[in-house]
Design a protein around this motif. Structure first.
Motif, mmCIF file in Angstrom:
data_model
loop_
_atom_site.group_PDB
_atom_site.id
_atom_site.type_symbol
_atom_site.label_atom_id
_atom_site.label_comp_id
_atom_site.label_asym_id
_atom_site.label_seq_id
_atom_site.Cartn_x
_atom_site.Cartn_y
_atom_site.Cartn_z
ATOM 1 N N THR A 86 0.834 -1.210 0.000
ATOM 2 C CA THR A 86 0.000 0.000 0.000
ATOM 3 C C THR A 86 0.865 1.256 0.000
ATOM 4 O OG1 THR A 86 -1.774 -1.144 1.192
ATOM 5 C CG2 THR A 86 -1.800 1.268 1.237
ATOM 6 N N LEU A 116 -6.787 5.366 -8.588
ATOM 7 C CA LEU A 116 -6.137 5.752 -7.345
ATOM 8 C C LEU A 116 -6.198 7.267 -7.179
ATOM 9 C CD1 LEU A 116 -2.972 3.437 -7.258
ATOM 10 C CD2 LEU A 116 -5.330 2.941 -6.627
ATOM 11 N N ILE A 133 -6.033 1.850 -2.626
ATOM 12 C CA ILE A 133 -4.829 1.099 -3.028
ATOM 13 C C ILE A 133 -4.921 -0.344 -2.561
ATOM 14 C CG2 ILE A 133 -2.334 0.878 -2.690
ATOM 15 C CD1 ILE A 133 -2.231 3.949 -2.458
#
Length: 230
Positions: A86, A116, A133
């Motif tokens: 992440t 994102l 994410i």
């Protein structure tokens, strides 16, 4: 119980390595009593289908995995929101080259229709950025599930994580053994042996954050590299 390469190398082997204090307790303390108990069990039909040793190993595998995942991984990474997989895709993180990160972001959008967050949105709501994410990474894992190189790094990470979890139980058993062999079954050799076990198994716990981070970062880099090659 699904027996595969990951199970054997990442779950079973750490369990065996961290079961040594329990074996020492059996060998030096309760061996005769357990032999009598096993003889008693042999008279029952179900005892011929599953041995006590197999059941114990399976139980320990689950306990080690629970401790390693819930206590260490989730404590350090807040489930997956703070894992390297992440962190690496955050705009504020500079681990990956900008060009590589851009390729990953574009491929995620194309493959999974997941956008994102940009830098401004991420600054305003980092938790939402991390959750987005994390969802994308879950899809990446599914897409690269059969990648042999990634599997090897996943095994290495799982081995280290489960070894740390198993070490917690090993430390507890070693401390128990120290008192048992000092005051109940007086045995100088077994007492000293479990002192050594205590020192050995406490090391992975002390180094847990360093080890999990290190192997987690290795895995994250390989995951994204292999995803771009897909």
């Amino acid at each position: 119980m699904k027996i595969n390469t990951y199970y054997i190398n990442a779950r079973l082997f750490p369990t065996i390595l961290t079961s040594i204090p329990i074996l020492s307790l059996y060998y030096f303390g309760f061996s005769e009593e357990l032999i009598e108990f096993m003889t008693f069990l042999e008279g029952y039909k179900w005892a011929s289908d599953i041995t006590l040793s197999i059941a114990t190993i399976y139980f320990l595998v689950q306990i080690n995995r629970l401790i390693s995942k819930e206590l260490f991984q989730n404590l350090l990474f807040k489930e997956e929101l703070n894992m390297p997989t992440t962190n690496f895709l955050l705009n504020s993180d500079s681990t990956l080259a900008k060009s590589m990160k851009l390729q990953i972001v574009q491929k995620i959008a194309t493959d999974f229709n997941i956008q994102l967050l940009d830098s401004n949105s991420e600054n305003n709501n980092e938790e939402e950025a991390r959750k987005t994410i994390s969802s994308a990474v879950a899809q990446i894992r599914n897409a690269t599930r059969n990648n042999s190189m990634l599997l090897q790094h996943n095994i290495e990470y799982g081995f280290v994580r489960n070894l740390i979890g198993g070490s917690v139980l090993a430390v507890i058993i070693s401390i128990f053994n120290i008192f048992i062999f000092q005051y109940t079954f007086s045995n100088s050799f077994a007492f000293k042996l479990n002192l050594v076990f205590l020192c050995i198994y406490i090391l992975p716990i002390i180094l847990s954050k360093l080890l999990i981070n290190k192997y987690g970062k290795y895995y994250a880099k390989i995951l994204f590299e292999q995803y771009l090659k897909k």
